[in-house]
Design a protein around this motif. Structure first.
Motif, PDB file in Angstrom:
ATOM      1  N   ASN A 199     -10.551   2.604   8.153  1.00 17.02           N
ATOM      2  CA  ASN A 199     -10.648   1.163   8.434  1.00 17.02           C
ATOM      3  C   ASN A 199     -11.731   0.306   7.392  1.00 17.02           C
ATOM      4  N   PHE A 200     -12.157   1.113   6.374  1.00 14.67           N
ATOM      5  CA  PHE A 200     -13.092   0.317   5.483  1.00 14.67           C
ATOM      6  C   PHE A 200     -12.255  -0.477   4.595  1.00 14.67           C
ATOM      7  N   TRP A 201     -12.765  -1.398   4.170  1.00 13.80           N
ATOM      8  CA  TRP A 201     -12.246  -2.406   2.925  1.00 13.80           C
ATOM      9  C   TRP A 201     -12.941  -1.648   1.704  1.00 13.80           C
ATOM     10  N   ASP A 202     -11.670  -1.957   0.739  1.00 13.60           N
ATOM     11  CA  ASP A 202     -12.247  -1.066  -0.692  1.00 13.60           C
ATOM     12  C   ASP A 202     -11.395  -2.123  -1.595  1.00 13.60           C
ATOM     13  N   LEU A 203     -11.645  -1.583  -3.046  1.00 16.97           N
ATOM     14  CA  LEU A 203     -11.027  -2.347  -4.233  1.00 16.97           C
ATOM     15  C   LEU A 203      -9.848  -2.239  -4.101  1.00 16.97           C
ATOM     16  N   SER A 204      -9.028  -3.315  -4.988  1.00 16.96           N
ATOM     17  CA  SER A 204      -7.631  -3.378  -4.962  1.00 16.96           C
ATOM     18  C   SER A 204      -6.813  -2.025  -4.857  1.00 16.96           C
ATOM     19  N   VAL A 205      -7.096  -0.936  -5.628  1.00 18.11           N
ATOM     20  CA  VAL A 205      -6.396   0.213  -5.749  1.00 18.11           C
ATOM     21  C   VAL A 205      -7.284   1.182  -6.277  1.00 18.11           C
ATOM     22  N   GLY A 206      -7.333   2.491  -5.604  1.00 17.53           N
ATOM     23  CA  GLY A 206      -7.996   3.663  -6.226  1.00 17.53           C
ATOM     24  C   GLY A 206      -7.306   4.882  -5.921  1.00 17.53           C
ATOM     25  N   GLY A 207      -7.294   6.009  -6.929  1.00 19.48           N
ATOM     26  CA  GLY A 207      -6.851   7.246  -6.630  1.00 19.48           C
ATOM     27  C   GLY A 207      -7.259   8.181  -7.706  1.00 19.48           C
ATOM     28  N   CYS A 208      -6.844   9.521  -7.448  1.00 18.83           N
ATOM     29  CA  CYS A 208      -7.145  10.573  -8.269  1.00 18.83           C
ATOM     30  C   CYS A 208      -6.124  10.938  -9.283  1.00 18.83           C
ATOM     31  N   GLU A 259      -0.679   4.226  -8.728  1.00 20.46           N
ATOM     32  CA  GLU A 259      -1.357   4.070  -7.684  1.00 20.46           C
ATOM     33  C   GLU A 259      -0.826   2.503  -7.436  1.00 20.46           C
ATOM     34  N   LEU A 260      -0.901   1.517  -8.381  1.00 21.60           N
ATOM     35  CA  LEU A 260      -0.778   0.180  -8.126  1.00 21.60           C
ATOM     36  C   LEU A 260       0.560  -0.078  -7.499  1.00 21.60           C
ATOM     37  N   PHE A 261       1.474   1.015  -7.889  1.00 20.70           N
ATOM     38  CA  PHE A 261       2.839   0.558  -7.214  1.00 20.70           C
ATOM     39  C   PHE A 261       2.901   1.366  -6.095  1.00 20.70           C
ATOM     40  N   GLU A 262       2.241   2.326  -5.964  1.00 19.40           N
ATOM     41  CA  GLU A 262       2.584   3.156  -4.541  1.00 19.40           C
ATOM     42  C   GLU A 262       1.645   2.425  -3.555  1.00 19.40           C
ATOM     43  N   GLU A 263       0.526   1.958  -3.708  1.00 15.32           N
ATOM     44  CA  GLU A 263      -0.460   1.309  -2.693  1.00 15.32           C
ATOM     45  C   GLU A 263      -0.088   0.116  -2.301  1.00 15.32           C
ATOM     46  N   LEU A 264       0.392  -0.881  -3.412  1.00 14.96           N
ATOM     47  CA  LEU A 264       0.692  -2.264  -3.200  1.00 14.96           C
ATOM     48  C   LEU A 264       2.040  -2.751  -3.428  1.00 14.96           C
ATOM     49  N   GLY A 265       2.900  -1.964  -4.139  1.00 11.39           N
ATOM     50  CA  GLY A 265       4.278  -2.390  -4.629  1.00 11.39           C
ATOM     51  C   GLY A 265       4.163  -3.258  -5.906  1.00 11.39           C
ATOM     52  N   ILE A 266       3.095  -3.165  -6.479  1.00 14.45           N
ATOM     53  CA  ILE A 266       2.959  -3.891  -7.656  1.00 14.45           C
ATOM     54  C   ILE A 266       3.473  -3.243  -9.123  1.00 14.45           C
ATOM     55  N   ASP A 267       4.460  -3.613  -9.760  1.00 12.78           N
ATOM     56  CA  ASP A 267       4.966  -2.909 -10.992  1.00 12.78           C
ATOM     57  C   ASP A 267       4.404  -3.402 -12.118  1.00 12.78           C
ATOM     58  N   LEU A 268       3.251  -2.842 -12.843  1.00 10.15           N
ATOM     59  CA  LEU A 268       2.708  -3.349 -13.916  1.00 10.15           C
ATOM     60  C   LEU A 268       2.802  -2.390 -15.121  1.00 10.15           C
ATOM     61  N   ASP A 269       3.048  -2.871 -16.243  1.00 10.27           N
ATOM     62  CA  ASP A 269       2.993  -2.144 -17.425  1.00 10.27           C
ATOM     63  C   ASP A 269       1.549  -1.971 -18.111  1.00 10.27           C
ATOM     64  N   PHE A 270       0.789  -0.654 -17.870  1.00  9.70           N
ATOM     65  CA  PHE A 270      -0.195  -0.518 -18.514  1.00  9.70           C
ATOM     66  C   PHE A 270      -0.274   0.081 -19.799  1.00  9.70           C
ATOM     67  N   SER A 271       0.702   0.113 -20.745  1.00 12.55           N
ATOM     68  CA  SER A 271       0.865   0.824 -21.776  1.00 12.55           C
ATOM     69  C   SER A 271      -0.210   0.137 -22.856  1.00 12.55           C
ATOM     70  N   LYS A 272      -0.285  -1.112 -22.893  1.00 11.38           N
ATOM     71  CA  LYS A 272      -1.332  -1.883 -23.792  1.00 11.38           C
ATOM     72  C   LYS A 272      -2.664  -2.234 -23.016  1.00 11.38           C
ATOM     73  N   LEU A 273      -2.982  -1.723 -21.954  1.00 16.07           N
ATOM     74  CA  LEU A 273      -4.324  -1.959 -21.295  1.00 16.07           C
ATOM     75  C   LEU A 273      -5.252  -0.829 -21.471  1.00 16.07           C
ATOM     76  N   ARG A 274      -6.398  -1.213 -21.304  1.00 13.58           N
ATOM     77  CA  ARG A 274      -7.542  -0.132 -21.587  1.00 13.58           C
ATOM     78  C   ARG A 274      -8.526  -0.132 -20.369  1.00 13.58           C
ATOM     79  N   PRO A 275      -9.148   0.646 -19.973  1.00 13.96           N
ATOM     80  CA  PRO A 275     -10.140   0.468 -18.813  1.00 13.96           C
ATOM     81  C   PRO A 275     -11.097  -0.329 -19.229  1.00 13.96           C
ATOM     82  N   LYS A 276     -11.783  -1.269 -18.489  1.00 14.48           N
ATOM     83  CA  LYS A 276     -12.680  -2.382 -18.968  1.00 14.48           C
ATOM     84  C   LYS A 276     -14.039  -1.401 -18.847  1.00 14.48           C
TER      85      LYS A 276
END
Length: 180
Positions: A58-67, A81-98
């Motif tokens: 029941n706790f609120w959390d950040l947008s998405v997280g997982g191992c 995780e983004l697709f599984e938890e929220l159904g958002i399909d986003l290409d991460f190939s050109k992204l880096r962790p902030k």
């Protein structure tokens, strides 16, 4: 049973794996990923965990997280995780962790994304997420104070709100604001 890769203290793969729930030995680490989504108004997309979750029900959390599961990179984990938890399909190939930081038994890669998303378009994973909403920094900090948000430090949450406006240590500027 899901398995995850074991890393050493320097973030190098050891070639060993462990199953979910197996205790890590001293000097063993796993990879955790968070995706934090902000809209153009500067609000963070937060999710409420299901009441039957073992940890933080029941706790609120950040947008998405997982191992990360065995064989996955942080980008692959974030995308999955983004697709599984929220159904958002986003290409991460050109992204880096902030942000990448350490905690007790893991390395945590944090991807910060700005994207306007209609909450009605989300496809929430029933096993994980009961609802989602947009929240300001003040609202998130208030949820922490009420004991309704996973107890991340206030400074960490403020850093996330700060970092979505900045590229590293420099403020992001609109194209028209760039110096010649």
């Amino acid at each position: 049973m899901e398995r995850f890769d074991i890393y050493d203290e320097n973030g190098n793969l050891t070639g060993r794996t462990k199953g979910r729930g197996e205790k890590l030995e001293e000097g063993e680490f796993r990879l955790v990923v968070h995706v934090v989504i902000f809209n153009s108004k500067g609000e963070m997309l937060i999710q409420q965990r299901q009441p039957f979750k073992k940890s933080w029900p029941n706790f609120w959390d950040l947008s998405v997280g997982g191992c990360a599961i065995s064989g996955e990179t942080s980008k692959q984990t974030a995308q999955r995780e983004l697709f599984e938890e929220l159904g958002i399909d986003l290409d991460f190939s050109k992204l880096r962790p902030k942000i990448t930081f350490n905690f007790d038994e893991a390395f945590n890669d944090v991807f910060i994304i700005e994207k306007d998303i209609d909450l009605n378009d989300l496809n929430l994973q029933h096993e994980e997420v009961q609802t989602a909403k947009w929240a300001t920094e003040e609202e998130v900090l208030s949820l922490i104070e009420e004991g309704a948000f996973i107890p991340y430090s206030e400074s960490y949450l403020s850093l996330l709100f700060y970092m979505h406006k900045y590229n590293g240590t420099r403020r992001l500027r609109k194209y028209s604001d760039k110096m010649a």
